[in-house]
Design a protein around this motif. Structure first.
Motif, short mmCIF file in Angstrom:
data_model
loop_
_atom_site.label_atom_id
_atom_site.label_comp_id
_atom_site.label_asym_id
_atom_site.label_seq_id
_atom_site.Cartn_x
_atom_site.Cartn_y
_atom_site.Cartn_z
N THR A 88 0.81 -1.22 0.00
CA THR A 88 0.00 0.00 0.00
C THR A 88 0.85 1.28 0.00
O THR A 88 0.34 2.34 -0.33
CB THR A 88 -0.96 0.00 1.21
OG1 THR A 88 -0.22 -0.30 2.40
CG2 THR A 88 -2.05 -1.03 1.04
N SER A 89 2.12 1.18 0.39
CA SER A 89 2.99 2.36 0.34
C SER A 89 4.44 1.91 0.37
O SER A 89 4.75 0.80 0.83
CB SER A 89 2.72 3.32 1.51
OG SER A 89 2.92 2.68 2.74
N TRP A 90 5.31 2.78 -0.12
CA TRP A 90 6.74 2.45 -0.11
C TRP A 90 7.56 3.73 0.01
O TRP A 90 7.14 4.81 -0.40
CB TRP A 90 7.15 1.65 -1.36
CG TRP A 90 6.90 2.34 -2.67
CD1 TRP A 90 5.74 2.29 -3.42
CD2 TRP A 90 7.78 3.22 -3.38
NE1 TRP A 90 5.86 3.06 -4.54
CE2 TRP A 90 7.10 3.65 -4.55
CE3 TRP A 90 9.07 3.68 -3.14
CZ2 TRP A 90 7.69 4.52 -5.48
CZ3 TRP A 90 9.67 4.55 -4.08
CH2 TRP A 90 8.97 4.95 -5.22
N SER A 91 8.74 3.55 0.59
CA SER A 91 9.72 4.63 0.65
C SER A 91 11.04 4.11 0.10
O SER A 91 11.16 2.92 -0.21
CB SER A 91 9.90 5.13 2.09
OG SER A 91 10.35 4.07 2.92
N ALA A 92 12.01 5.00 0.00
CA ALA A 92 13.33 4.58 -0.47
C ALA A 92 14.40 5.40 0.22
O ALA A 92 14.18 6.55 0.61
CB ALA A 92 13.44 4.75 -1.98
N THR A 93 15.55 4.77 0.39
CA THR A 93 16.72 5.49 0.89
C THR A 93 17.95 5.01 0.13
O THR A 93 18.06 3.83 -0.21
CB THR A 93 16.90 5.27 2.41
OG1 THR A 93 18.00 6.07 2.85
CG2 THR A 93 17.18 3.82 2.77
N GLY A 94 18.83 5.93 -0.15
CA GLY A 94 20.08 5.59 -0.83
C GLY A 94 21.24 5.81 0.14
O GLY A 94 21.34 6.85 0.79
N ILE A 95 22.10 4.82 0.25
CA ILE A 95 23.23 4.90 1.16
C ILE A 95 24.34 5.76 0.54
O ILE A 95 24.60 5.67 -0.66
CB ILE A 95 23.77 3.47 1.45
CG1 ILE A 95 22.65 2.54 1.96
CG2 ILE A 95 24.94 3.49 2.43
CD1 ILE A 95 21.97 2.98 3.21
N GLY A 96 24.98 6.55 1.39
CA GLY A 96 26.16 7.31 0.96
C GLY A 96 25.87 8.21 -0.23
O GLY A 96 24.89 8.97 -0.23
N ARG A 97 26.72 8.11 -1.23
CA ARG A 97 26.61 9.07 -2.33
C ARG A 97 25.36 8.87 -3.19
O ARG A 97 25.05 9.71 -4.03
CB ARG A 97 27.88 9.04 -3.20
CG ARG A 97 28.07 7.78 -3.99
CD ARG A 97 29.42 7.75 -4.66
NE ARG A 97 30.49 7.80 -3.66
CZ ARG A 97 31.77 7.59 -3.94
NH1 ARG A 97 32.15 7.36 -5.16
NH2 ARG A 97 32.66 7.62 -2.98
N SER A 98 24.63 7.77 -2.97
CA SER A 98 23.40 7.57 -3.76
C SER A 98 22.17 8.25 -3.11
O SER A 98 21.07 8.19 -3.66
CB SER A 98 23.12 6.08 -3.96
OG SER A 98 22.74 5.45 -2.75
N THR A 99 22.38 8.90 -1.97
CA THR A 99 21.25 9.48 -1.22
C THR A 99 20.36 10.38 -2.07
O THR A 99 19.14 10.21 -2.12
CB THR A 99 21.79 10.28 -0.01
OG1 THR A 99 22.22 9.34 0.96
CG2 THR A 99 20.73 11.14 0.61
N LEU A 100 20.97 11.39 -2.70
CA LEU A 100 20.15 12.37 -3.43
C LEU A 100 19.50 11.75 -4.66
O LEU A 100 18.34 12.02 -4.96
CB LEU A 100 21.00 13.58 -3.82
CG LEU A 100 21.12 14.66 -2.75
CD1 LEU A 100 22.07 15.75 -3.21
CD2 LEU A 100 19.75 15.27 -2.44
N ALA A 101 20.26 10.92 -5.37
CA ALA A 101 19.71 10.29 -6.59
C ALA A 101 18.48 9.45 -6.24
O ALA A 101 17.45 9.52 -6.92
CB ALA A 101 20.78 9.41 -7.25
N VAL A 102 18.57 8.69 -5.15
CA VAL A 102 17.44 7.84 -4.76
C VAL A 102 16.26 8.69 -4.27
O VAL A 102 15.10 8.42 -4.59
CB VAL A 102 17.87 6.81 -3.69
CG1 VAL A 102 16.67 6.09 -3.09
CG2 VAL A 102 18.84 5.79 -4.31
#
Ligand code: KMH
Ligand code: ZN
Length: 278
Positions: A202-216
């Protein structure tokens, strides 16, 4: 009642189990510091907190008394939805990770499979995943399913087919991207992950570790997803510039959300999103 589509869940993951206090003095590692962080992050726009507890030496611990103390400290200082990590550190045994539920959080993380984690292994055998899920459902604790790679997205479908949805009927998951050993923190990987989500999510979030943070974060917003941010996942706010506080990362997430015309969700709305009692 459903939560309006323009609402943005910001989950803060302020501590994690991988960074040492010596390397990062601004990491919240005591009950007082986590209470202060929770209040600051709620004021900045977070609605949920994902907690890893530290002991008196600032080392990761699953000591039940400390878990309860941290949960109480966060509940005292904020209205944030309290999610305890059942992932712990790569060194924690499975039985101790199961006992995290005894600290009675609102939500718990639940990783859908084993992942290489840098040089270590983050162990999540299938029988453990099933046992943890059933124990959470019995206690009315709502899991957030952590997805480190595409196979784990498929495993979530198997789990829901076997055991049905969590209490409350909502299924929320979080893509954790960019861990060395998991899926990369890229837009194509997130697109593939979202396309593979099983019925019932029903819902999802995302996180990017380190240098992928902003892209994700930007990929997630562009696809209507939610955000997890915090010093568990990234320690710099720009190249070579250390994060001053978790609230700084939450504030940046709010600003990114504003660009995408999304308003931060309140903790009450987050409870609705997760199917938790009001
Ligand atoms: N510390 C990692 C080995 C979770 O919180 O559930 C596991 C982790 C996932 O952080
Ligand atoms: Zn975690």
């Amino acid at each position: 009642m459903t939560v309006a589509a323009d609402r943005l869940l910001i989950t803060v993951a302020p501590t994690g189990a991988e960074t040492s206090k010596a390397d990062c003095p601004q990491l919240p590692t005591t009950p007082e510091e986590i209470a202060h962080t929770a209040a600051e992050c709620e004021a900045a726009g977070a609605a949920m907190i994902h907690i890893h507890v530290r002991d008196g030496e600032h080392a990761p611990t699953l000591d039940l008394a400390l878990l309860k103390e941290w949960v109480a400290a966060v509940r005292e200082s904020s209205s944030l939805v309290v999610q305890l990590s059942t992932g712990g550190s790569v060194h924690d045994p499975l039985d101790a990770r199961l006992r995290v539920l005894e600290a009675e959080p609102d939500s718990c993380s639940l990783t859908m499979g084993t992942t290489n984690f840098g040089d270590d292994v983050f162990l999540n055998p299938w029988p453990f995943v099933r046992e943890l899920y059933q124990a959470a459902v019995e206690r009315g604790i709502v899991p957030e399913f952590e997805l480190f790679d595409l196979g784990q997205v498929h495993a979530l479908g198997r789990l829901l087919a076997l055991h049905g949805p969590p209490s409350g009927g909502k299924v929320h998951c979080d893509f954790v991207m960019g861990v060395p050993g998991g899926m990369p923190g890229t837009t194509p990987a997130l697109v593939a992950g979202v396309a593979a989500l099983p019925d019932g999510v029903t819902s999802w979030s995302a996180t990017g570790i380190g240098r992928s943070t902003l892209a994700v974060a930007m990929a997630s917003l562009s696809m209507g997803g939610h955000l997890r941010v915090g010093m568990e996942d990234v320690l710099t706010i720009a190249r070579g510039v250390p994060v001053k506080s978790n609230a700084e990362l939450v504030s940046r997430a709010v600003a990114l959300g504003e660009l995408a015309q999304r308003t931060p969700m309140t903790p009450a709305e987050c409870r609705e999103l997760l199917g938790l009692p009001a």
